[in-house]
Design an enzyme around this catalytic site. Structure first.
Site, short mmCIF file in Angstrom:
data_model
loop_
_atom_site.label_atom_id
_atom_site.label_comp_id
_atom_site.label_asym_id
_atom_site.label_seq_id
_atom_site.Cartn_x
_atom_site.Cartn_y
_atom_site.Cartn_z
N ASP A 1 -6.23 -5.77 4.02
CA ASP A 1 -4.99 -6.54 3.35
C ASP A 1 -4.60 -8.02 3.83
OD1 ASP A 1 -3.71 -4.33 2.33
OD2 ASP A 1 -3.42 -3.49 4.05
N ASP B 1 0.81 -1.18 0.07
CA ASP B 1 0.03 0.10 -0.17
C ASP B 1 1.05 1.09 -0.05
OD1 ASP B 1 -2.15 1.73 0.04
OD2 ASP B 1 -2.71 1.20 2.16
N ASN C 1 34.91 -38.11 -0.25
CA ASN C 1 35.34 -39.01 0.83
C ASN C 1 34.88 -40.53 0.55
OD1 ASN C 1 37.57 -37.36 1.60
ND2 ASN C 1 36.30 -36.78 3.60
N ASN D 1 34.02 -37.34 10.72
CA ASN D 1 32.68 -36.62 10.32
C ASN D 1 32.28 -35.59 11.43
OD1 ASN D 1 30.78 -36.20 8.51
ND2 ASN D 1 29.09 -37.26 9.80
#
Length: 843
Positions: free
Chosen positions: A592, A332, A656, A681
């Site tokens: 809205d 708006d 890997n 990891n």
């Protein structure tokens, strides 16, 4: 005292109000504070106290729902059954380390988001002990008497005790898009929900007027709760969540293939089944970034906190990605492109001359109406006060409230005139003119005056009046045969920095489109002032007569949509989405709400009405496009850092895992033991937690981004295979040159593998040369710390022996570092070629 039984209030629309209040232990002054506290549901207590939405234990249990984690737990159980206690302890320790780290980060993220959401908590005006109090919406209980006004959300199912011009939107329950007038009274027990005009329902919104309501049901006992229980379904999947899910599916398929390949090869080679199983399971974990949920949560929550410091509060974390990916912003104009401070500039008669009587009529209409608060009425009241006007001697008889279809409001006054009641109507020029008796020539002169003033940037309203014989009640049918009193000129100038803000958004690839109910002339004036194309304009009338396909075609090319109603706002948003745009909608009014709900990211302001704020994903603490621009940049930075983690980790892990899968049939032993894979990891994931704090290159912020699974897959394969090539080179050197035995081989390759995964983070975190883009301080120092751990592990005595590591000689360690350096250089070269060949992608 417990909540009254639901049976006591069954068919409450058919019971007397006094009887119903007595059954609920209530009365005209509402409940006592003590009684209300006893009736409050436990879950409501938690919401009011602001505890994280998920209990800690449930959040911890969620960390173990991953199939990969369950596989690891199963492997540890198998090791225990076979009395391989060391393997079992190591696997469980690493699983617990990863899951507890994920739990800690997600718990903090939940707490951070809960703290932000508490700032947006809705409150309700409630009578407690006969005194009006503001109560959090979850704190409303059966028996409460609540005071509702325009813009409020209804906090529970209830009975209307008093009402004044009280219109409620019930589309969420009945599908009826037009507001329904509610008033006290009794109805037959069999009255359908849509016809219960003496009741209000949870989740509906007050469109205009005011009322006093006795709450009968809350939570699951409400009509809305019953519908939700029958139609329980997860919310629509966001683009970001869909991308994460599809990415996980891709990794799962790849993981299954590699694991089955390794198991079959090891079985053919006659290796120990347990070692083969543990190795295969470790490969499964290695290929999957198991910290991804925690990384995503902490990255998005950190982004939410940073955005909150800049005045942008995120109510849904995934909305950060949607905000960063937005390429069309619909807004708006009032309060965003203009100052939002409306002032009455003049009151004119139909000939264009100043007229004090027109100002007086408008003042009385604005001062005595009880519908939706708006800045035009506030400006009229303020102007009247300056002129010394008052409502003394005038009594309001009735009111015909404003609605978004009629676009006018009428009050009926008793001012002591023997000629009868005075009807005063104020509203949009065309809407008022159509109920006036005006000669054709005078009508044309008024229309020309209206166009002239609108083109000059004024917001023009019309005022009409007439006398009538007194009657007890007035309706819309009484708005006829009016005398046009004159015009009201309001001015809301464009903001000084609006043009710059629109240009800045355009530089980020975000097109601004204005959607307003104002007339085309005012909108055109604002368009020219802020640098938008005033000729690229569509009116609500144009849209109403347009097929969807035509709107799809024209919406992209239109900068201003004027004179539109709430349903047309939503239709415009959907048309833009249909043509492939990611649409943000900025609004703060009741009208809205449909567009806010339909947009990819709904944006509101903290001063918005409840229903608009509740429909929004993002709330701005300032109604300012520059604040939103910073939010877009922050959203893009957050999403970019999330993609960094995904791309870097999966490519390194993929490389890997491919290396180990290829080496398994060629080596006389496993390239790494299962516990070594898991430790690798775990350690390589630690610096990744700091990626959320990393700097983002400016060019990554210049355009919208979105999930591109094909690009992620291509990235993973290209950079993963670069890693594999150096892994195979490492294998050859360790076996051919150094003649490494099993322990030496595994130790050396563990160090090389971990160092390459860490170093590549600093290379691949930027698309340009790594030395030209400084990483975030936390990421740099965390990476350096884990690198030091990797180099020290082979010499860590008993701890090294626990994982099967042995000390490495100086020549072997120097070779390992040389391989890492060569890998970094090769990755930098591959990165240049990869991005040079890539086709730019955006939303």
């Amino acid at each position: 005292m417990q909540t009254p039984n639901a049976a006591d209030s069954a068919a409450f629309w058919s019971r007397g109000a006094d009887e119903l209040a007595a059954r609920l232990g209530s009365g005209p002054s509402g409940l006592s504070g003590a009684a209300a506290a006893l009736r409050l549901r436990p879950e409501a207590h938690e919401r009011i106290a602001g505890r994280p939405a998920r209990a800690a234990l449930r959040l911890l249990a969620r960390q173990f729902r991953s199939p990969l984690v369950l596989i690891l737990v199963l492997a540890a159980a198998v090791s225990s059954v076979l009395r391989n206690w060391t393997e079992a302890a190591i696997i469980l320790a690493i699983v617990l380390g990863s899951t507890l780290l994920g739990f800690a980060q997600e718990y903090r993220a939940d707490a951070a988001v809960a703290a932000l959401r508490r700032r947006l908590a809705l409150s309700v005006r409630t009578l407690r002990d006969g005194v009006e109090q503001s109560v959090p919406a979850p704190g409303v209980v059966p028996g409460d008497v609540v005071l509702l006004a325009a813009g409020n959300l209804v906090p529970g199912d209830g009975r209307v005790l008093e009402a004044r011009d009280f219109l409620v939107t019930e589309a969420s329950l009945t599908g009826e898009s037009f507001p329904v007038e509610k008033r006290p009274g009794m109805l037959p027990p069999g009255t359908p929900l849509a016809q219960r005009t003496n009741c209000v329902f949870l989740g509906t919104s007050v469109r205009s007027g005011s009322a006093r309501v006795l709450v009968v049901h809350t939570g699951p006992e409400t009509a809305y709760g019953a519908v939700a229980a029958r139609l329980a379904a997860p919310p629509p999947e966001s683009d970001f969540a869909r991308g994460v899910r599809q990415f996980g599916g891709m990794l799962m398929r790849l993981m299954i293939f590699i694991v089955l390949f390794v198991l079959v090869v090891n079985a053919l080679l006659g290796r120990a089944p347990l070692d083969s199983l543990l190795f295969a399971v470790a490969l499964a974990v290695g290929i999957t970034p198991e910290l991804l949920p925690a990384i995503v949560s902490v990255t998005l929550s950190r982004g939410a906190r940073e955005m909150a410091r800049r005045g942008v509060i995120v109510r849904r974390l995934d909305a950060i990605e949607d905000l960063g990916g937005m390429d069309v912003l619909c807004t708006d104009k009032t309060g965003t492109l203009t100052t939002g401070v409306v002032a009455l500039d003049a009151a004119l008669d139909p000939e264009g001359r100043p007229d004090a009587e027109v100002g007086r009529l408008a003042f009385l209409n604005a001062a005595l109406e009880t519908g939706i608060d708006n800045p035009l009425d506030a400006a009229l009241v303020a102007a009247g006060a300056k002129l010394g006007l008052s409502t003394a001697g005038v009594r309001k008889v009735d009111e015909i409230p404003y609605d978004f279809i009629r676009k006018r409001l009428t009050v009926v006054l008793d001012d002591g005139d023997p000629a009868g009641h005075l009807i005063v109507t104020k509203g949009a020029f065309a809407a008022v003119l159509e109920i006036c008796a005006v000669a054709p020539q005078a009508r044309e002169r008024c229309a020309a005056l209206y166009r002239e003033k609108s083109t000059q940037g004024y917001r023009v309203l019309a005022v009409a009046a007439r006398r009538c014989a007194p009657r007890p009640r007035y309706a819309r049918e009484d708005e006829t045969g009016m005398r046009l009193a004159g015009l009201l000129l309001f001015f809301d100038p464009p903001k000084a920095d609006a043009a710059r803000a629109v240009a800045d958004l355009a530089a980020l690839g975000v097109a601004v489109k204005v959607i307003t109910g104002d007339n085309r002339h005012v909108a055109g004036h604002v368009a020219r002032a802020i640098g938008l194309d005033a000729g690229a304009l569509l009116t609500g009338e144009d849209i109403a007569g347009m097929r969807d396909e035509s709107l799809w075609h024209l919406a992209e090319r239109t900068a201003f949509f004027v004179e539109v109603d709430p349903q047309q706002k939503e239709r415009i948003v959907r048309a833009l989405q249909r043509t492939g745009h990611a649409v943000g909608y900025l609004g703060d009014g009741i009208n809205d709400a449909p567009a806010l709900h339909a947009a990819d990211v709904g944006i509101s302001v903290d001063r918005a009405v409840d229903v608009a704020r509740e429909s929004a994903d993002v709330v701005l603490l300032q109604s300012d496009l520059d604040v939103l621009r910073r939010g877009v940049v922050d959203g893009r930075a957050t999403f970019a850092n999330t993609l960094k983690y995904i791309g870097i980790t999966t490519s390194a892990n993929f490389g890997n895992m491919v290396s180990m899968a290829l080496a398994t049939p060629l080596l006389p032993f496993l390239p790494l033991a299962a516990k070594q894979i898991l430790l690798n990891n775990f350690l390589s994931d630690l610096p990744s937690m700091a990626i959320s704090t990393d700097r983002v290159d400016a060019e990554r912020l210049q355009r919208a981004q979105r999930w591109d699974l094909a690009a992620v897959r291509r990235y993973m394969i290209v950079f993963g295979l670069v890693s594999t090539a150096f892994d195979l080179l490492s294998f050859a050197l360790l076996l051919r040159v150094f003649g490494a035995d099993e322990a030496t081989f595994q130790t050396a390759w563990f160090v090389i593998s971990l160092l390459t995964e860490l170093a590549v983070v600093l290379v691949l975190r930027t698309r340009g040369p790594a030395w030209r883009s400084a990483p975030g301080r936390l990421l740099l120092w965390t990476t350096a710390a884990v690198c030091a751990v990797a180099l020290a592990l082979p010499y860590a005595g008993g701890f090294a022996a626990l994982f099967g590591f042995v000390p490495l000689g100086a020549p072997l360690m120097a070779t390992a570092l040389a391989i890492v350096a060569a890998y970094v250089a090769a990755t930098e070269a591959a990165k240049r070629r990869f991005y040079a060949a890539a086709t730019p992608r955006g939303r």
